[in-house]
Scaffold this motif. Structure first.
Motif, PDB file in Angstrom:
ATOM      1  N   UNK A 168       6.131  -9.050  -2.984  1.00  0.00           N
ATOM      2  CA  UNK A 168       7.089  -8.868  -1.895  1.00  0.00           C
ATOM      3  C   UNK A 168       6.838  -7.575  -1.140  1.00  0.00           C
ATOM      4  N   UNK A 169       6.708  -6.479  -1.862  1.00  0.00           N
ATOM      5  CA  UNK A 169       6.555  -5.170  -1.226  1.00  0.00           C
ATOM      6  C   UNK A 169       5.277  -5.087  -0.381  1.00  0.00           C
ATOM      7  N   UNK A 170       4.163  -5.532  -0.922  1.00  0.00           N
ATOM      8  CA  UNK A 170       2.905  -5.407  -0.190  1.00  0.00           C
ATOM      9  C   UNK A 170       2.911  -6.254   1.075  1.00  0.00           C
ATOM     10  N   UNK A 171       3.499  -7.447   1.007  1.00  0.00           N
ATOM     11  CA  UNK A 171       3.608  -8.276   2.221  1.00  0.00           C
ATOM     12  C   UNK A 171       4.468  -7.594   3.271  1.00  0.00           C
ATOM     13  N   UNK A 172       5.594  -7.030   2.850  1.00  0.00           N
ATOM     14  CA  UNK A 172       6.458  -6.305   3.789  1.00  0.00           C
ATOM     15  C   UNK A 172       5.709  -5.138   4.428  1.00  0.00           C
ATOM     16  N   UNK A 173       5.025  -4.389   3.595  1.00  0.00           N
ATOM     17  CA  UNK A 173       4.297  -3.213   4.065  1.00  0.00           C
ATOM     18  C   UNK A 173       3.229  -3.615   5.084  1.00  0.00           C
ATOM     19  N   UNK A 174       2.489  -4.669   4.762  1.00  0.00           N
ATOM     20  CA  UNK A 174       1.429  -5.140   5.658  1.00  0.00           C
ATOM     21  C   UNK A 174       2.001  -5.635   6.980  1.00  0.00           C
ATOM     22  N   UNK A 175       3.097  -6.394   6.913  1.00  0.00           N
ATOM     23  CA  UNK A 175       3.657  -6.981   8.129  1.00  0.00           C
ATOM     24  C   UNK A 175       4.351  -5.946   9.010  1.00  0.00           C
ATOM     25  N   UNK A 176       4.651  -4.801   8.480  1.00  0.00           N
ATOM     26  CA  UNK A 176       5.175  -3.706   9.288  1.00  0.00           C
ATOM     27  C   UNK A 176       4.029  -2.860   9.828  1.00  0.00           C
ATOM     28  N   UNK A 177       3.073  -2.513   8.976  1.00  0.00           N
ATOM     29  CA  UNK A 177       2.034  -1.550   9.349  1.00  0.00           C
ATOM     30  C   UNK A 177       0.921  -2.140  10.209  1.00  0.00           C
ATOM     31  N   UNK A 178       0.367  -3.273   9.829  1.00  0.00           N
ATOM     32  CA  UNK A 178      -0.813  -3.780  10.531  1.00  0.00           C
ATOM     33  C   UNK A 178      -0.534  -4.060  12.009  1.00  0.00           C
ATOM     34  N   UNK A 179       0.585  -4.669  12.390  1.00  0.00           N
ATOM     35  CA  UNK A 179       0.826  -4.844  13.826  1.00  0.00           C
ATOM     36  C   UNK A 179       0.871  -3.512  14.593  1.00  0.00           C
ATOM     37  N   UNK A 180       1.392  -2.471  13.985  1.00  0.00           N
ATOM     38  CA  UNK A 180       1.392  -1.157  14.646  1.00  0.00           C
ATOM     39  C   UNK A 180      -0.043  -0.656  14.787  1.00  0.00           C
ATOM     40  N   UNK A 181      -0.829  -0.800  13.740  1.00  0.00           N
ATOM     41  CA  UNK A 181      -2.237  -0.377  13.771  1.00  0.00           C
ATOM     42  C   UNK A 181      -2.976  -1.108  14.891  1.00  0.00           C
ATOM     43  N   UNK A 182      -2.759  -2.406  14.993  1.00  0.00           N
ATOM     44  CA  UNK A 182      -3.452  -3.195  16.024  1.00  0.00           C
ATOM     45  C   UNK A 182      -2.953  -2.839  17.414  1.00  0.00           C
ATOM     46  N   UNK A 183      -1.642  -2.693  17.554  1.00  0.00           N
ATOM     47  CA  UNK A 183      -1.050  -2.422  18.863  1.00  0.00           C
ATOM     48  C   UNK A 183      -1.540  -1.091  19.436  1.00  0.00           C
ATOM     49  N   UNK A 184      -1.601  -0.077  18.588  1.00  0.00           N
ATOM     50  CA  UNK A 184      -1.978   1.264  19.045  1.00  0.00           C
ATOM     51  C   UNK A 184      -3.434   1.599  18.761  1.00  0.00           C
ATOM     52  N   UNK A 185      -4.182   0.632  18.218  1.00  0.00           N
ATOM     53  CA  UNK A 185      -5.598   0.809  17.913  1.00  0.00           C
ATOM     54  C   UNK A 185      -5.821   2.053  17.027  1.00  0.00           C
ATOM     55  N   UNK A 186      -5.061   2.099  15.936  1.00  0.00           N
ATOM     56  CA  UNK A 186      -5.146   3.207  14.990  1.00  0.00           C
ATOM     57  C   UNK A 186      -6.201   2.907  13.928  1.00  0.00           C
ATOM     58  N   UNK A 187      -6.553   3.916  13.166  1.00  0.00           N
ATOM     59  CA  UNK A 187      -7.409   3.827  11.991  1.00  0.00           C
ATOM     60  C   UNK A 187      -8.839   3.422  12.323  1.00  0.00           C
ATOM     61  N   UNK A 188      -9.259   3.627  13.561  1.00  0.00           N
ATOM     62  CA  UNK A 188     -10.602   3.219  13.973  1.00  0.00           C
ATOM     63  C   UNK A 188     -11.686   4.121  13.472  1.00  0.00           C
TER      64      UNK A 188
END
Length: 188
Positions: A168-188
């Motif tokens: 549960x926790x990892x899915x929540x974390x991924x679904x919050x973080x990854x869209x932000x990473x993609x939207x702002x092109x972070x972690x490149x």
């Protein structure tokens, strides 16, 4: 079993998944902003899922007499120890490095961050519980095999709890973080 730890069992509230509709999970790896660092982070999450499942399956196997106690002890020590140690390191890095970066990129992340940080605190309790129970089984194996096997019954609910919690926790974390990473092109 999760009630033993008073851990949140519900999914992350919809308002905290503010970019997930724009960046659905099944399209993440095709996005041009999906970089190797994000792939490694998600890979670590998959490893945690697999190892927590392995600990549960091995515990079920020893209780069902499908594997010998000695084999179980070695596997429990190796997989359980690595799971707990790596979770502590991973979540420490997230709390001190990764999450502040996401928060700076989009302050809406902070609502979800409060839940994730509470999850990390609760995960410490779950990790301590399985560590304590597993260590007892491991120590008893050289002293009293029958008692060690009996104590493995206490490891099973702890293994179930950490596996369910991580799923549960990892899915929540991924679904919050990854869209932000993609939207702002972070972690490149």
């Amino acid at each position: 079993m999760l009630n033993t730890y008073k851990i949140r069992e519900s999914d992350m509230p919809e308002e905290m998944r503010f970019l997930l509709d724009k960046y659905p999970r099944d399209e993440w790896d095709a996005h041009p902003g999906f970089h190797e660092k994000t792939r490694h982070w998600l890979g670590a999450h998959q490893m945690f899922r697999r190892v927590s499942e392995r600990v549960r399956l091995d515990t079920e196997a020893v209780l069902n007499k499908d594997i010998a106690l000695g084999d179980y002890i070695g596997r429990l020590s190796y997989f359980g120890g690595n799971l707990v140690a790596n979770l502590h390191g991973h979540h420490g890095w997230e709390d001190h490095s990764y999450f502040p970066e996401l928060s700076a990129a989009d302050p809406r992340f902070d609502k979800g961050l409060d839940l994730l940080e509470q999850d990390h605190a609760d995960l410490d309790k779950v990790s301590d519980d399985i560590t304590r129970k597993a260590n007892r089984v491991i120590k008893l194996a050289t002293l009293d095999e029958a008692q060690s096997l009996e104590e493995a019954n206490d490891v099973l609910p702890a293994a179930d709890a950490i596996e369910a919690f991580l799923n549960r926790h990892l899915s929540d974390e991924e679904e919050l973080a990854v869209p932000i990473i993609l939207h702002y092109r972070l972690r490149g």
